[in-house]
Design a protein around this motif. Structure first.
Motif, PDB file in Angstrom:
ATOM      1  N   LEU A 208       0.825  -1.206   0.000  1.00  0.00           N
ATOM      2  CA  LEU A 208       0.000   0.000   0.000  1.00  0.00           C
ATOM      3  C   LEU A 208       0.865   1.265   0.000  1.00  0.00           C
ATOM      4  O   LEU A 208       0.515   2.263  -0.643  1.00  0.00           O
ATOM      5  CB  LEU A 208      -0.922   0.010   1.222  1.00  0.00           C
ATOM      6  CG  LEU A 208      -2.110  -0.950   1.172  1.00  0.00           C
ATOM      7  CD1 LEU A 208      -2.876  -0.920   2.483  1.00  0.00           C
ATOM      8  CD2 LEU A 208      -3.042  -0.615   0.014  1.00  0.00           C
ATOM      9  N   SER A 211       1.829   1.739  -3.637  1.00  0.00           N
ATOM     10  CA  SER A 211       0.772   2.098  -4.586  1.00  0.00           C
ATOM     11  C   SER A 211      -0.035   3.324  -4.158  1.00  0.00           C
ATOM     12  O   SER A 211      -0.655   3.987  -4.994  1.00  0.00           O
ATOM     13  CB  SER A 211      -0.181   0.912  -4.779  1.00  0.00           C
ATOM     14  OG  SER A 211      -0.775   0.540  -3.552  1.00  0.00           O
ATOM     15  N   HIS A 212      -0.013   3.642  -2.870  1.00  0.00           N
ATOM     16  CA  HIS A 212      -0.790   4.774  -2.354  1.00  0.00           C
ATOM     17  C   HIS A 212       0.071   5.594  -1.391  1.00  0.00           C
ATOM     18  O   HIS A 212      -0.093   5.514  -0.169  1.00  0.00           O
ATOM     19  CB  HIS A 212      -2.055   4.280  -1.650  1.00  0.00           C
ATOM     20  CG  HIS A 212      -3.025   3.578  -2.532  1.00  0.00           C
ATOM     21  ND1 HIS A 212      -3.898   4.250  -3.364  1.00  0.00           N
ATOM     22  CD2 HIS A 212      -3.237   2.259  -2.738  1.00  0.00           C
ATOM     23  CE1 HIS A 212      -4.631   3.369  -4.021  1.00  0.00           C
ATOM     24  NE2 HIS A 212      -4.250   2.157  -3.675  1.00  0.00           N
ATOM     25  N   LEU A 215      -1.074   7.403   1.774  1.00  0.00           N
ATOM     26  CA  LEU A 215      -1.393   6.701   3.025  1.00  0.00           C
ATOM     27  C   LEU A 215      -0.200   6.617   3.970  1.00  0.00           C
ATOM     28  O   LEU A 215      -0.291   5.957   5.002  1.00  0.00           O
ATOM     29  CB  LEU A 215      -1.877   5.273   2.719  1.00  0.00           C
ATOM     30  CG  LEU A 215      -3.244   5.129   2.056  1.00  0.00           C
ATOM     31  CD1 LEU A 215      -3.514   3.662   1.742  1.00  0.00           C
ATOM     32  CD2 LEU A 215      -4.341   5.680   2.956  1.00  0.00           C
ATOM     33  N   GLU A 272      -9.267   3.889   7.517  1.00  0.00           N
ATOM     34  CA  GLU A 272      -8.208   4.358   6.630  1.00  0.00           C
ATOM     35  C   GLU A 272      -7.970   3.459   5.420  1.00  0.00           C
ATOM     36  O   GLU A 272      -7.665   3.946   4.329  1.00  0.00           O
ATOM     37  CB  GLU A 272      -6.894   4.501   7.416  1.00  0.00           C
ATOM     38  CG  GLU A 272      -6.919   5.581   8.486  1.00  0.00           C
ATOM     39  CD  GLU A 272      -7.016   6.975   7.900  1.00  0.00           C
ATOM     40  OE1 GLU A 272      -6.496   7.192   6.787  1.00  0.00           O
ATOM     41  OE2 GLU A 272      -7.616   7.855   8.554  1.00  0.00           O
ATOM     42  N   LEU A 273      -8.100   2.141   5.601  1.00  0.00           N
ATOM     43  CA  LEU A 273      -7.642   1.228   4.557  1.00  0.00           C
ATOM     44  C   LEU A 273      -8.747   0.553   3.747  1.00  0.00           C
ATOM     45  O   LEU A 273      -8.517   0.152   2.603  1.00  0.00           O
ATOM     46  CB  LEU A 273      -6.749   0.135   5.169  1.00  0.00           C
ATOM     47  CG  LEU A 273      -5.489   0.603   5.885  1.00  0.00           C
ATOM     48  CD1 LEU A 273      -4.618  -0.602   6.229  1.00  0.00           C
ATOM     49  CD2 LEU A 273      -4.706   1.619   5.077  1.00  0.00           C
ATOM     50  N   MET A 276      -9.352   1.552   0.052  1.00  0.00           N
ATOM     51  CA  MET A 276      -8.306   1.138  -0.891  1.00  0.00           C
ATOM     52  C   MET A 276      -8.334  -0.374  -1.124  1.00  0.00           C
ATOM     53  O   MET A 276      -8.179  -0.856  -2.247  1.00  0.00           O
ATOM     54  CB  MET A 276      -6.929   1.546  -0.357  1.00  0.00           C
ATOM     55  CG  MET A 276      -6.784   3.028  -0.087  1.00  0.00           C
ATOM     56  SD  MET A 276      -7.048   4.018  -1.582  1.00  0.00           S
ATOM     57  CE  MET A 276      -6.897   5.668  -0.891  1.00  0.00           C
TER      58      MET A 276
END
Length: 286
Positions: A208, A211-212, A215, A272-273, A276
């Motif tokens: 993550l 890719s993000h 975050l 938060e996750l 995604m």
């Protein structure tokens, strides 16, 4: 039972959907896989079982040997076991019965399989009677990593709720001593929590972060929460190893402290996750 014979029974069981011949033909047989108390490796043994009160029950007889079998010592250290029953396989929590319940279950087993009564009469050790508890999980379709995360969180919350309630009963004087029921569930919860957080730290969080990148702050906060929860969890496991009868209040305090941290962590992680993770298929596509 020689290991080579064990393996032949295991192979035949798996090849024929739980059916075997020889001395076990026509009997109720399951495969139990435990984690080695010292080695940490998986060990599988074929065992006879009895259904009683809707539960799967096995007896750690080892014939009339003076010591408990290794698989029993393994499950005391690592309560989460793998059960293969017919063509089905599932995880369970192995809980040795105590006191009057042990006597009740052993009598029920001996009525179905009198050989266990003969074994008990010929040895001085009390043969452990183990209930293989299959935790109830809500039926949820898992199609994404978000679904899988919620499934794991549901299991953790259910186990934590059980442990807190059982610890409260000890404090209220409704249970004498720690009790194997509470100990096994508490250790199972701690093992599941450790496995889950290690998987996130090793794979999910780094992926993550790549890719993000937006975050980053949330992932750093989650990793720090993992470390805090890990320290409390390790203190609880150490307490379980040496708990005394007069310490139920200390146990409850540690469980409550862990619960406060974990509940806040799970809620934050989901907020938060999950958005995604909802776009990531599970199981992963090749």
């Amino acid at each position: 039972m020689p290991m080579s014979f064990n393996q032949s029974v295991i192979d035949e069981f798996r090849a024929n959907g739980g059916k075997v011949g020889g001395p076990f033909e026509g009997g109720d047989l399951l495969l139990l896989t435990t984690t080695g108390a010292r080695s940490g490796r998986a060990h599988t043994v074929p065992l006879g079982y009895v259904r009683e009160e809707g539960e799967l029950v096995v007896v750690a007889s080892a014939g009339v040997a003076p010591d408990h079998p290794q698989w029993y010592r393994n499950l005391l250290a690592h309560p989460v076991v793998r059960v293969e029953l017919g063509a089905e396989a599932f995880d369970a929590i192995a809980v040795p019965a105590e006191g009057a319940r042990r006597e009740q279950l052993f009598a029920a087993v001996a009525r179905v399989a009198p050989g266990y009564g003969d074994y008990q009469a010929r040895t001085e050790r009390e043969l452990p009677v183990v209930v293989l508890e299959r935790p109830e999980m809500p039926v949820r379709e898992v199609r994404s990593l978000a679904d899988k995360l919620l499934e794991v969180h549901t299991w953790l919350r259910a186990q934590l709720r059980y442990v807190r309630e059982e610890a409260q009963r000890h404090v209220a004087g409704q249970r004498a001593g720690l009790g194997l029921q509470l100990r096994q569930h508490c250790l199972a919860f701690c093992e599941g929590l450790t496995h889950h957080h290690r998987g996130e730290d090793a794979a999910i969080f780094p992926a993550l972060a790549h890719s993000h990148p937006e975050l980053a702050d949330a992932l750093d906060a989650l990793s720090e929460q993992h470390r805090t929860i890990g320290r409390i969890k390790d203190e609880l496991v150490a307490l379980l190893a040496g708990i005394e009868v007069e310490e139920p209040e200390r146990l409850r305090a540690e469980v409550d402290r862990l619960a406060v941290e974990l509940e806040a962590h799970l809620a934050y992680e989901e907020a938060e996750l999950l958005p995604m993770l909802a776009g990531i298929p599970f199981p992963p596509m090749r």
